[in-house]
Design a protein around this motif. Structure first.
Motif, PDB file in Angstrom:
ATOM      1  N   PRO A  45     -22.953  83.373 -65.251  1.00  0.00           N
ATOM      2  CA  PRO A  45     -23.715  83.243 -66.494  1.00  0.00           C
ATOM      3  C   PRO A  45     -22.840  82.664 -67.597  1.00  0.00           C
ATOM      4  O   PRO A  45     -21.609  82.783 -67.554  1.00  0.00           O
ATOM      5  N   VAL A  46     -23.453  82.054 -68.580  1.00  0.00           N
ATOM      6  CA  VAL A  46     -22.701  81.483 -69.694  1.00  0.00           C
ATOM      7  C   VAL A  46     -22.100  82.591 -70.561  1.00  0.00           C
ATOM      8  O   VAL A  46     -20.963  82.477 -71.026  1.00  0.00           O
ATOM      9  N   GLU A  47     -22.834  83.662 -70.781  1.00  0.00           N
ATOM     10  CA  GLU A  47     -22.335  84.757 -71.600  1.00  0.00           C
ATOM     11  C   GLU A  47     -21.138  85.410 -70.916  1.00  0.00           C
ATOM     12  O   GLU A  47     -21.241  85.865 -69.768  1.00  0.00           O
ATOM     13  N   THR A 108     -14.624  77.118 -79.849  1.00  0.00           N
ATOM     14  CA  THR A 108     -15.248  77.069 -81.180  1.00  0.00           C
ATOM     15  C   THR A 108     -15.917  75.709 -81.406  1.00  0.00           C
ATOM     16  O   THR A 108     -16.908  75.615 -82.140  1.00  0.00           O
ATOM     17  N   ASP A 109     -15.382  74.685 -80.772  1.00  0.00           N
ATOM     18  CA  ASP A 109     -15.955  73.336 -80.916  1.00  0.00           C
ATOM     19  C   ASP A 109     -17.239  73.167 -80.104  1.00  0.00           C
ATOM     20  O   ASP A 109     -17.909  72.134 -80.207  1.00  0.00           O
ATOM     21  N   TYR A 110     -17.566  74.172 -79.278  1.00  0.00           N
ATOM     22  CA  TYR A 110     -18.736  74.062 -78.408  1.00  0.00           C
ATOM     23  C   TYR A 110     -19.863  75.013 -78.802  1.00  0.00           C
ATOM     24  O   TYR A 110     -20.843  75.152 -78.064  1.00  0.00           O
ATOM     25  N   HIS A 115     -24.564  71.256 -72.179  1.00  0.00           N
ATOM     26  CA  HIS A 115     -25.260  70.920 -70.940  1.00  0.00           C
ATOM     27  C   HIS A 115     -24.327  71.077 -69.745  1.00  0.00           C
ATOM     28  O   HIS A 115     -23.146  70.709 -69.808  1.00  0.00           O
ATOM     29  N   ASN A 116     -24.871  71.644 -68.679  1.00  0.00           N
ATOM     30  CA  ASN A 116     -24.111  71.807 -67.444  1.00  0.00           C
ATOM     31  C   ASN A 116     -23.787  70.440 -66.856  1.00  0.00           C
ATOM     32  O   ASN A 116     -24.654  69.556 -66.786  1.00  0.00           O
ATOM     33  N   TYR A 117     -22.519  70.256 -66.432  1.00  0.00           N
ATOM     34  CA  TYR A 117     -22.083  68.970 -65.894  1.00  0.00           C
ATOM     35  C   TYR A 117     -22.886  68.535 -64.673  1.00  0.00           C
ATOM     36  O   TYR A 117     -23.125  67.341 -64.457  1.00  0.00           O
ATOM     37  N   PHE A 123     -27.758  74.934 -72.405  1.00  0.00           N
ATOM     38  CA  PHE A 123     -27.490  76.336 -72.731  1.00  0.00           C
ATOM     39  C   PHE A 123     -26.822  76.387 -74.094  1.00  0.00           C
ATOM     40  O   PHE A 123     -26.309  75.384 -74.592  1.00  0.00           O
ATOM     41  N   VAL A 124     -26.843  77.561 -74.690  1.00  0.00           N
ATOM     42  CA  VAL A 124     -26.316  77.722 -76.046  1.00  0.00           C
ATOM     43  C   VAL A 124     -25.098  78.639 -76.032  1.00  0.00           C
ATOM     44  O   VAL A 124     -25.117  79.700 -75.399  1.00  0.00           O
ATOM     45  N   VAL A 125     -24.048  78.217 -76.691  1.00  0.00           N
ATOM     46  CA  VAL A 125     -22.862  79.048 -76.904  1.00  0.00           C
ATOM     47  C   VAL A 125     -22.929  79.601 -78.322  1.00  0.00           C
ATOM     48  O   VAL A 125     -23.142  78.845 -79.276  1.00  0.00           O
TER      49      VAL A 125
END
Length: 212
Positions: A45-47, A108-110, A115-117, A123-125
């Protein structure tokens, strides 16, 4: 080449997944040796909190199956950050590939939409994710001898010197050139498996922190 007792967990990096080149190389290698059931490559998961929880579940299941001394976690980039946490808190052995050292600063820049490569999925960070990463940071390993660093100096995403400094007490293979994807990884798979399949007594007796 792959012992029947070995279990391996592969953790991909940020914006990546099981479709990544290194994950596919690992999958192909284990399949070639009729050991595909010994490798797990989850979609994280991204989280961060959810990612580390899923990775932990897989890792602990492996340990229940074969014992901690037969378990290996391999992590690339952000996956290396997660692998370091698993090693520190649950043992086994780890291989980190061009690992992220302070992703809570880098990402922090993201913050925002990404988007998944491989799948193109968006998705959101959030800023909260960075706090979650900071909470699972491992400043220094208690058993650095159980971690192998694979690092290429041509990494265009991360400063290779940070990894060299953090894993200074760990066995390391530092290659000049290359890039963040780690060129020639297929040649390194036997190396990381050899590292994992050493006996624990060898690791502890000859590790960098050994007093013998």
């Amino acid at each position: 080449m792959i012992r029947s007792t070995l279990r391996c967990l592969y953790l991909h990096g940020f914006k990546s997944g099981p479709q990544s080149h290194k994950a596919q190389l690992m999958t192909a290698f284990f399949k070639e040796h009729d050991a595909q059931h010994q490798l797990v490559v989850p979609t994280l998961p991204v989280e961060p909190k959810a990612a580390i929880e899923l990775a932990k579940q897989h890792y602990l299941t492996m340990m229940e199956d074969v014992g901690e001394e037969h378990c290996l976690v391999v992590g690339s980039s952000l996956g290396g950050f997660y692998a370091t946490w698993l090693l520190e808190h649950h043992g086994g052995q780890a291989v980190v590939i061009n690992p992220a050292i302070r992703p809570y600063e880098l990402l922090t820049d993201y913050i925002g939409v990404n988007h998944n490569y491989h799948t193109g999925e968006s998705f959101v960070v959030t800023a909260d994710y960075l706090d979650q990463m900071l909470e699972i940071d491992v400043p220094a390993l208690s058993h650095p001898e159980r971690c192998l660093l694979l690092q290429q100096t041509g990494d265009e995403t991360l400063d290779y010197r940070e990894a060299c400094k953090k894993y200074l007490a760990s066995p390391s293979i530092i290659e000049g050139g290359g890039d963040h994807s780690y060129q020639g990884f297929d040649w390194r798979i036997p190396t990381l498996l050899h590292f994992a399949q050493r006996t624990r007594c060898q690791t502890e007796r000859h590790g960098p922190n050994s007093k013998s």
